[in-house]
Design a protein around this motif. Structure first.
Motif, PDB file in Angstrom:
ATOM      1  N   GLY A 482      54.774  73.288  -1.794  1.00 54.17           N
ATOM      2  CA  GLY A 482      54.241  73.749  -3.074  1.00 54.17           C
ATOM      3  C   GLY A 482      53.263  74.896  -2.913  1.00 54.17           C
ATOM      4  O   GLY A 482      53.235  75.827  -3.722  1.00 54.17           O
ATOM      5  N   ARG A 483      52.448  74.849  -1.844  1.00 50.46           N
ATOM      6  CA  ARG A 483      51.487  75.938  -1.621  1.00 50.46           C
ATOM      7  C   ARG A 483      52.209  77.241  -1.266  1.00 50.46           C
ATOM      8  O   ARG A 483      51.807  78.324  -1.734  1.00 50.46           O
ATOM      9  N   LEU A 484      53.257  77.159  -0.459  1.00 49.75           N
ATOM     10  CA  LEU A 484      54.019  78.373  -0.131  1.00 49.75           C
ATOM     11  C   LEU A 484      54.713  78.932  -1.365  1.00 49.75           C
ATOM     12  O   LEU A 484      54.764  80.155  -1.557  1.00 49.75           O
ATOM     13  N   LEU A 485      55.243  78.055  -2.197  1.00 52.68           N
ATOM     14  CA  LEU A 485      55.887  78.515  -3.427  1.00 52.68           C
ATOM     15  C   LEU A 485      54.876  79.221  -4.329  1.00 52.68           C
ATOM     16  O   LEU A 485      55.160  80.291  -4.890  1.00 52.68           O
ATOM     17  N   ASP A 486      53.689  78.659  -4.443  1.00 51.33           N
ATOM     18  CA  ASP A 486      52.648  79.294  -5.256  1.00 51.33           C
ATOM     19  C   ASP A 486      52.258  80.648  -4.680  1.00 51.33           C
ATOM     20  O   ASP A 486      52.044  81.622  -5.421  1.00 51.33           O
ATOM     21  N   LEU A 487      52.190  80.747  -3.353  1.00 50.29           N
ATOM     22  CA  LEU A 487      51.872  82.033  -2.721  1.00 50.29           C
ATOM     23  C   LEU A 487      52.940  83.074  -3.055  1.00 50.29           C
ATOM     24  O   LEU A 487      52.612  84.227  -3.361  1.00 50.29           O
ATOM     25  N   HIS A 488      54.189  82.700  -2.986  1.00 51.32           N
ATOM     26  CA  HIS A 488      55.262  83.640  -3.314  1.00 51.32           C
ATOM     27  C   HIS A 488      55.165  84.091  -4.768  1.00 51.32           C
ATOM     28  O   HIS A 488      55.381  85.274  -5.077  1.00 51.32           O
ATOM     29  N   ARG A 489      54.854  83.172  -5.666  1.00 57.26           N
ATOM     30  CA  ARG A 489      54.680  83.558  -7.074  1.00 57.26           C
ATOM     31  C   ARG A 489      53.559  84.587  -7.214  1.00 57.26           C
ATOM     32  O   ARG A 489      53.695  85.586  -7.924  1.00 57.26           O
ATOM     33  N   ARG A 490      52.435  84.330  -6.545  1.00 57.19           N
ATOM     34  CA  ARG A 490      51.291  85.234  -6.659  1.00 57.19           C
ATOM     35  C   ARG A 490      51.596  86.591  -6.025  1.00 57.19           C
ATOM     36  O   ARG A 490      51.181  87.638  -6.539  1.00 57.19           O
ATOM     37  N   LEU A 491      52.320  86.576  -4.925  1.00 57.07           N
ATOM     38  CA  LEU A 491      52.693  87.836  -4.281  1.00 57.07           C
ATOM     39  C   LEU A 491      53.607  88.672  -5.172  1.00 57.07           C
ATOM     40  O   LEU A 491      53.425  89.891  -5.295  1.00 57.07           O
ATOM     41  N   LEU A 492      54.585  88.042  -5.799  1.00 58.40           N
ATOM     42  CA  LEU A 492      55.497  88.793  -6.654  1.00 58.40           C
ATOM     43  C   LEU A 492      54.788  89.284  -7.909  1.00 58.40           C
ATOM     44  O   LEU A 492      55.078  90.383  -8.406  1.00 58.40           O
TER      45      LEU A 492
END
Length: 588
Positions: A482-492
């Motif tokens: 979940g933390r990696l998914l959130d990071l990808h959202r924030r990066l995009l």
């Protein structure tokens, strides 16, 4: 309706339909056979050649409900009521591509079940959904590159009607669709094209089999008509062209140039962008140069070099073709110049390789990635980066991938660090073909020095099942996935918010590396802009202390402690396996 078949080889062709006498077809001066016939959607038919007893499927069949060895079925392309009349398409510039395989994206492995997961992609910030090949192949499951009927959608995915629903559903959510197509070879089972005409050069082979006969105008027409079918009739927004280096074209006008001309003409007619992306091992910018400058005019091409440089920087793996990318300076070169091998010596190939990308080429014309179906699936165990790197280093990988000057691509599940492998799987019904595939796979990896025990049997159904994504992983919002998914959202989201991150000028990206300490820096942005975006990645084992000058804003950090600390004040200490993105005033 009139059925047409190009078939110079046979002396007689008849149309066969269940329960009816065979209907002789008439040949014209261009070796095209014709028959006037009424076919309702779903009606089966096939072509009987000379003295054969069984009917062969239509080379332009849109549907093969019983498999590639069985009769074709009529399909009405116009029966679907499209709901995308307001869809104006998406340009590749500034976009994010997401590569997925229909059969392993969801537990059901169908186009309709994939629709149920499209909102995940929208929430993530994806612009383009790129489907691995969906054309008809023998068996129930494989990667899709063994297709033999290029016009038909694999029935196990839902067939052409499901494909229409999928494209419509993507457009309704603002997602463009890129279809991976394979024009360089045909699969080993169910290819009846040579019975009809010289589709293949039997005396010339590439890596996967007989070379496609691009000297024959009708074969070129077969390819071009297929490409236009996807773009026009199925409303697809682009094509990914598999391994174009295997297209041996001796004509004055290369098939890729001809394809780009057709696509541009159709784009003008439809009033929406159409994208052509080449996979090429040539490192030759001719593919993406304008036609008026002698290029082929394709929209973009993959850069495996940038993948290799990132992979080595992240993993330290230097075997095989990774050897030349061992210094961290390799990542500096691919970041600022696109290709690493741009006329330089390739130790893997044993020769000089590639050409330089002209600085005037927009950076978004190169598609880059840290993982894709080939770079994962063609490893012995089909292992992703996630089992090896751990959460912190996967987060750094995400930063490097999504702040690239190029067009970033994600491989399905990468956004949450999927633990499931993606392995090489086949389902050849012929035992001898299945055995040969498995033995060839093991021998290939043995030559590369891999442990044979790591190589799963591609014919084992469990190899396919274990390659399916586990959707319970991203649902665990508080865990590592979940933390990696959130990071990808924030990066995009940051990539959309900061124009520096989509700046297409090569000269507006600089990079630096300390190979001894495994530190990498990339600066993005025009020199006359008030700010630039700085990406810092500490891949080493010791902290990286930096002295900052002038106003600095911390835009994103992979280490939560750095985020909690707020804006950095003069000194920033970057822990090992950490990346940050800063907004820095020019002149600082």
């Amino acid at each position: 309706m009139t059925l047409e078949l190009w078939a110079p080889n046979p002396t007689r062709v008849a149309l066969r339909r269940p329960g009816r006498p065979d209907l002789p077809m008439q040949r014209d001066e261009r070796d095209r056979w014709h028959a006037d016939v009424e076919l309702a959607p779903g009606d089966e038919y096939g072509f009987v050649v000379d003295n054969d007893h069984r009917a062969l499927p239509d080379p332009r069949s849109l549907r093969q409900p019983l498999g590639v060895h069985e009769p074709s079925a009529a399909f009405d392309l116009g029966a679907h009521h499209w709901a995308d009349a307001d869809w104006t398409g998406r340009q590749l510039a500034g976009g994010i591509v997401y590569e997925l395989h229909v059969g392993t994206y969801t537990p059901a492995g169908t186009l309709d079940s994939a629709i149920e997961r499209l909102d995940h992609l929208v929430d993530l910030g994806i612009d383009f959904v790129e489907l691995l090949p969906v054309n008809a192949f023998n068996g129930t499951h494989n990667w899709g590159y063994d297709g033999v009927l290029w016009y038909a959608v694999h029935e196990g995915y839902g067939g052409p009607a499901a494909y229409q629903r999928f494209v419509d559903a993507c457009h309704a959510r603002g997602l463009a669709v890129i279809q991976d197509v394979v024009y360089n070879h045909l699969g080993p089972s169910g290819n009846y094209l040579p019975r009809f005409g010289p589709y293949l050069r039997t005396t010339e082979r590439n890596t996967w089999g007989d070379s496609v006969n691009l000297d024959e105008p009708e074969v070129r027409r077969y390819i071009l008509d297929n490409a236009m079918m996807w773009l026009r009739d199925f409303h697809v927004d682009g094509l990914r062209l598999d391994a174009v280096h295997a297209l041996r074209d001796r004509s004055e006008r290369h098939i890729l140039r001809e394809l780009s001309e057709h696509a541009d003409a159709l784009s003008a007619h439809l009033g929406r962008p159409l994208t052509l992306i080449a996979e090429s091992d040539l490192n030759d910018p001719t593919l993406i140069m304008p036609r008026e400058s002698g290029g082929y005019g394709l929209t973009a091409q993959w850069s495996d070099d940038h993948h290799h440089a990132m992979h080595v920087a992240l993993t330290g793996e230097t075997a095989g073709y990774y050897a030349d990318f061992a210094p961290l300076d390799a990542l500096v070169k691919t970041t600022t110049r696109g290709f690493f091998h741009d006329g330089t010596y390739s130790s893997f190939r044993g020769r000089d390789h590639g050409r330089q990308v002209d600085a005037a080429v927009p950076t978004w014309r190169l598609v880059t990635f840290t993982q894709d179906h080939d770079q994962v699936g063609n490893r012995a165990a089909g292992d992703r980066l996630s089992p090896e790197l751990g959460e912190a280093r996967l987060a750094v990988a995400a930063v490097l991938n999504l702040t690239t000057p190029f067009t970033p691509m994600l491989f399905m599940g990468e956004e949450w660090g999927a633990s499931t492998p993606w392995q090489f799987f086949t389902s050849h019904p012929e035992p001898e073909l299945g055995r040969a595939t498995a033995e060839g796979r093991i021998a290939e990896f043995a030559r590369m020095g891999w442990d044979e025990s790591l190589v799963p049997d591609p014919q084992d159904p469990e190899t396919f099942r274990r390659s399916k994504l586990d959707w319970s992983e991203p649902a665990d919002a508080g865990g590592a996935h979940g933390r990696l998914l959130d990071l990808h959202r924030r990066l995009l989201a940051l990539r959309r918010a900061r124009p520096e991150l989509t700046d297409p000028a090569f000269e507006h990206t600089t990079a630096w590396a300390d190979d001894a300490l495994d530190r990498f820096r990339m600066d993005r942005g025009a020199p006359d802009a008030p700010e630039r975006v700085v990406v810092l990645a500490n891949l080493g084992a010791t902290a990286w202390a930096l002295e900052l000058e002038g106003p600095v804003e911390l835009l994103l950090a992979t280490d939560p402690a750095l985020v909690a600390g707020g804006a950095p004040d003069r000194m920033l200490e970057l822990p090992p396996e950490t990346a940050v993105i800063l907004a820095v005033a020019h002149g600082s």
